[in-house]
Design a protein around this motif. Structure first.
Motif, PDB file in Angstrom:
ATOM      1  N   GLN A  10      -7.683 -13.926   1.232  1.00 12.97           N
ATOM      2  CA  GLN A  10      -7.269 -12.977   2.433  1.00 12.97           C
ATOM      3  C   GLN A  10      -7.156 -11.449   1.736  1.00 12.97           C
ATOM      4  O   GLN A  10      -7.308 -10.672   2.286  1.00 12.97           O
ATOM      5  CB  GLN A  10      -5.568 -13.376   2.816  1.00 12.97           C
ATOM      6  CG  GLN A  10      -5.606 -14.700   3.654  1.00 12.97           C
ATOM      7  CD  GLN A  10      -4.355 -15.020   3.908  1.00 12.97           C
ATOM      8  OE1 GLN A  10      -3.477 -15.739   3.063  1.00 12.97           O
ATOM      9  NE2 GLN A  10      -3.930 -15.057   5.132  1.00 12.97           N
ATOM     10  N   ASP A  58     -11.493   1.028   6.874  1.00 16.62           N
ATOM     11  CA  ASP A  58     -11.319   0.366   8.349  1.00 16.62           C
ATOM     12  C   ASP A  58      -9.846   0.480   8.505  1.00 16.62           C
ATOM     13  O   ASP A  58      -8.917  -0.186   7.672  1.00 16.62           O
ATOM     14  CB  ASP A  58     -11.699  -1.084   8.149  1.00 16.62           C
ATOM     15  CG  ASP A  58     -11.824  -2.011   9.561  1.00 16.62           C
ATOM     16  OD1 ASP A  58     -10.887  -1.302  10.307  1.00 16.62           O
ATOM     17  OD2 ASP A  58     -12.448  -2.942   9.596  1.00 16.62           O
ATOM     18  N   ASP A  90      -8.230  -0.791  10.667  1.00 11.65           N
ATOM     19  CA  ASP A  90      -7.629  -2.330  11.090  1.00 11.65           C
ATOM     20  C   ASP A  90      -7.221  -3.130   9.850  1.00 11.65           C
ATOM     21  O   ASP A  90      -7.170  -4.565  10.064  1.00 11.65           O
ATOM     22  CB  ASP A  90      -8.450  -2.989  12.052  1.00 11.65           C
ATOM     23  CG  ASP A  90      -8.821  -2.056  13.281  1.00 11.65           C
ATOM     24  OD1 ASP A  90      -7.656  -1.411  13.772  1.00 11.65           O
ATOM     25  OD2 ASP A  90      -9.846  -2.209  14.007  1.00 11.65           O
ATOM     26  N   TRP A  91      -7.437  -2.755   8.785  1.00 19.52           N
ATOM     27  CA  TRP A  91      -7.235  -3.772   7.509  1.00 19.52           C
ATOM     28  C   TRP A  91      -5.640  -4.321   7.631  1.00 19.52           C
ATOM     29  O   TRP A  91      -5.431  -5.511   7.236  1.00 19.52           O
ATOM     30  CB  TRP A  91      -7.410  -3.094   6.249  1.00 19.52           C
ATOM     31  CG  TRP A  91      -6.453  -2.137   5.515  1.00 19.52           C
ATOM     32  CD1 TRP A  91      -6.124  -1.011   5.787  1.00 19.52           C
ATOM     33  CD2 TRP A  91      -5.256  -2.420   5.004  1.00 19.52           C
ATOM     34  NE1 TRP A  91      -5.156  -0.328   5.169  1.00 19.52           N
ATOM     35  CE2 TRP A  91      -4.586  -1.269   4.764  1.00 19.52           C
ATOM     36  CE3 TRP A  91      -4.739  -3.881   4.410  1.00 19.52           C
ATOM     37  CZ2 TRP A  91      -3.110  -1.250   3.991  1.00 19.52           C
ATOM     38  CZ3 TRP A  91      -3.432  -3.822   3.701  1.00 19.52           C
ATOM     39  CH2 TRP A  91      -2.787  -2.542   3.522  1.00 19.52           C
ATOM     40  N   LYS A  92      -4.869  -3.460   8.214  1.00 21.61           N
ATOM     41  CA  LYS A  92      -3.309  -3.873   8.205  1.00 21.61           C
ATOM     42  C   LYS A  92      -2.978  -4.904   9.702  1.00 21.61           C
ATOM     43  O   LYS A  92      -1.899  -4.910   9.781  1.00 21.61           O
ATOM     44  CB  LYS A  92      -2.575  -2.779   8.029  1.00 21.61           C
ATOM     45  CG  LYS A  92      -2.597  -1.844   7.011  1.00 21.61           C
ATOM     46  CD  LYS A  92      -1.439  -0.844   7.046  1.00 21.61           C
ATOM     47  CE  LYS A  92      -1.674   0.373   8.059  1.00 21.61           C
ATOM     48  NZ  LYS A  92      -2.621   1.329   7.888  1.00 21.61           N
ATOM     49  N   ASN A 133     -10.287  -9.842   1.293  1.00 23.70           N
ATOM     50  CA  ASN A 133     -10.552  -9.198   2.742  1.00 23.70           C
ATOM     51  C   ASN A 133      -9.773  -7.883   3.022  1.00 23.70           C
ATOM     52  O   ASN A 133     -10.465  -6.846   3.367  1.00 23.70           O
ATOM     53  CB  ASN A 133      -9.991 -10.220   3.633  1.00 23.70           C
ATOM     54  CG  ASN A 133     -10.986  -9.861   5.280  1.00 23.70           C
ATOM     55  OD1 ASN A 133     -11.962  -9.474   5.317  1.00 23.70           O
ATOM     56  ND2 ASN A 133      -9.747  -9.971   5.969  1.00 23.70           N
ATOM     57  N   PHE A 134      -8.353  -7.940   2.783  1.00 25.80           N
ATOM     58  CA  PHE A 134      -7.610  -6.631   2.865  1.00 25.80           C
ATOM     59  C   PHE A 134      -8.183  -5.486   2.096  1.00 25.80           C
ATOM     60  O   PHE A 134      -8.481  -4.577   2.612  1.00 25.80           O
ATOM     61  CB  PHE A 134      -6.207  -6.901   2.571  1.00 25.80           C
ATOM     62  CG  PHE A 134      -5.407  -7.873   3.266  1.00 25.80           C
ATOM     63  CD1 PHE A 134      -5.807  -8.381   4.558  1.00 25.80           C
ATOM     64  CD2 PHE A 134      -4.288  -8.546   2.746  1.00 25.80           C
ATOM     65  CE1 PHE A 134      -5.154  -9.271   5.061  1.00 25.80           C
ATOM     66  CE2 PHE A 134      -3.683  -9.498   3.193  1.00 25.80           C
ATOM     67  CZ  PHE A 134      -4.089  -9.807   4.391  1.00 25.80           C
ATOM     68  N   GLU A 153     -13.501   0.090   2.583  1.00 27.93           N
ATOM     69  CA  GLU A 153     -14.678   0.505   3.739  1.00 27.93           C
ATOM     70  C   GLU A 153     -13.914   1.671   4.642  1.00 27.93           C
ATOM     71  O   GLU A 153     -14.594   2.078   5.476  1.00 27.93           O
ATOM     72  CB  GLU A 153     -15.156  -0.595   4.504  1.00 27.93           C
ATOM     73  CG  GLU A 153     -16.110  -1.353   3.693  1.00 27.93           C
ATOM     74  CD  GLU A 153     -16.229  -2.776   4.152  1.00 27.93           C
ATOM     75  OE1 GLU A 153     -15.678  -3.252   5.274  1.00 27.93           O
ATOM     76  OE2 GLU A 153     -17.100  -3.773   3.687  1.00 27.93           O
ATOM     77  N   LYS A 177     -11.823  -4.116   3.586  1.00 29.72           N
ATOM     78  CA  LYS A 177     -11.689  -3.304   4.438  1.00 29.72           C
ATOM     79  C   LYS A 177     -10.913  -2.031   4.090  1.00 29.72           C
ATOM     80  O   LYS A 177     -11.364  -0.857   4.966  1.00 29.72           O
ATOM     81  CB  LYS A 177     -10.719  -3.909   5.339  1.00 29.72           C
ATOM     82  CG  LYS A 177     -11.583  -5.178   6.259  1.00 29.72           C
ATOM     83  CD  LYS A 177     -10.660  -5.756   7.446  1.00 29.72           C
ATOM     84  CE  LYS A 177     -11.480  -6.720   8.238  1.00 29.72           C
ATOM     85  NZ  LYS A 177     -10.650  -7.247   9.281  1.00 29.72           N
ATOM     86  N   TYR A 178     -10.013  -1.944   3.471  1.00 30.29           N
ATOM     87  CA  TYR A 178      -9.491  -0.967   2.854  1.00 30.29           C
ATOM     88  C   TYR A 178     -10.521   0.131   2.090  1.00 30.29           C
ATOM     89  O   TYR A 178     -10.654   1.423   2.200  1.00 30.29           O
ATOM     90  CB  TYR A 178      -8.424  -1.012   1.768  1.00 30.29           C
ATOM     91  CG  TYR A 178      -7.292   0.180   1.351  1.00 30.29           C
ATOM     92  CD1 TYR A 178      -6.285   0.675   2.085  1.00 30.29           C
ATOM     93  CD2 TYR A 178      -7.775   0.876   0.244  1.00 30.29           C
ATOM     94  CE1 TYR A 178      -5.632   2.003   1.601  1.00 30.29           C
ATOM     95  CE2 TYR A 178      -6.994   2.118   0.112  1.00 30.29           C
ATOM     96  CZ  TYR A 178      -6.029   2.340   0.529  1.00 30.29           C
ATOM     97  OH  TYR A 178      -5.249   3.451   0.101  1.00 30.29           O
ATOM     98  N   TYR A 201       0.713  -1.197  -0.025  1.00 30.08           N
ATOM     99  CA  TYR A 201      -0.084   0.015  -0.039  1.00 30.08           C
ATOM    100  C   TYR A 201       0.697   1.326  -0.029  1.00 30.08           C
ATOM    101  O   TYR A 201       1.904   1.074   0.509  1.00 30.08           O
ATOM    102  CB  TYR A 201      -1.013  -0.047   1.211  1.00 30.08           C
ATOM    103  CG  TYR A 201      -0.536   0.290   2.726  1.00 30.08           C
ATOM    104  CD1 TYR A 201      -0.468   1.657   3.134  1.00 30.08           C
ATOM    105  CD2 TYR A 201       0.307  -0.645   3.243  1.00 30.08           C
ATOM    106  CE1 TYR A 201       0.139   2.017   4.263  1.00 30.08           C
ATOM    107  CE2 TYR A 201       0.900  -0.260   4.424  1.00 30.08           C
ATOM    108  CZ  TYR A 201       0.865   0.908   5.082  1.00 30.08           C
ATOM    109  OH  TYR A 201       1.332   1.430   6.225  1.00 30.08           O
TER     110      TYR A 201
END
Length: 236
Positions: free
Chosen positions: A77, A89, A91-93, A80-81, A87, A84-85, A60
């Protein structure tokens, strides 16, 4: 957010459904996908390079600095990252370890050349690598390369196949053979640091004992730099 892929998918103001569809269609997505603010030179994004249901590298960019995730990930996986990115979020990391690659800090590179770049390895994948730039310059020699299984010309790149696993022969022999003939290893915002990372890791493992060249696009053109044991840890 925008979506850009190696394949035919290019979407401005993408939706969650667009992102899901891009991950579902391996052929249209191609070997990499980027999600983020792609209209700005300094925009943030998340990107992944990989093929089909194989493993993927994840990176990123934030505040002009490219960060490379340690390890490789399955497509589920990675999706999912990306979700979340998308959205927002933060906490994606979570649970991931990243190493920064600051392209602006590659200060030893001088000048800039906007003409077509010399041949450079743009991706290192399972069973094949791709060579972009003036790949015709190395194509004839590759016919007699003992580490290459075959070659395919695909529009603006040359795909070279091999039989074997990462970190073993014949791949190690192939990339060192190319490096000995002046082929560079590409870093840019879509292709990431994978080829330089592979070569730098070979140096750290004591397999590669010679310097290798990297190439990247910055500002006004193509820049190149030499990587050796003294600075390989920036990429490995």
């Amino acid at each position: 957010m925008d979506i850009s892929c190696e394949g035919e998918i290019e979407i401005e103001d993408a939706t969650r459904a667009d992102l899901l569809a891009a991950f579902e269609n391996d052929e249209a997505r191609g070997d990499f996908i980027v999600l983020g603010d792609l209209a700005s030179d300094d925009g943030g994004f998340i990107q992944a390079a990989g093929e089909g249901d194989g493993t993927y590298a994840v990176e990123y960019r934030e505040s002009g600095v490219l960060h490379h995730a340690d390890g490789e990930f399955k497509k589920k996986q990675v999706l999912n990252f990306f979700l979340k990115y998308f959205e927002g979020d933060p906490d994606w990391k979570a649970g991931l370890t990243f190493s920064p690659i600051d392209l602006e800090a590659l200060g030893e590179a001088e000048g800039g050349n906007s003409s077509p770049p010399p041949a450079y390895v743009s991706l290192i994948m399972e069973n094949w690598i791709s060579i972009r730039g003036e790949s015709e310059s190395i194509e004839e020699e590759l016919v007699s390369c003992p580490f290459a299984e075959g070659m395919t010309r695909e529009e603006d790149r040359l795909v070279v196949s091999f039989k074997g696993d990462f970190w073993e022969e014949p791949l190690n022999g192939l990339v060192m053979w190319l490096s000995d003939r002046g082929v560079l290893f590409g870093v840019d915002y879509k292709q990431g640091g994978d080829p330089p990372r592979y070569m730098a890791t070979l140096i750290q493992r004591g397999v590669l004992k010679k310097p290798f060249g990297i190439i990247f696009w910055r500002g006004n053109g193509w820049h190149s730099e030499t990587v050796d044991a003294s600075n390989a840890d920036r990429f490995a």
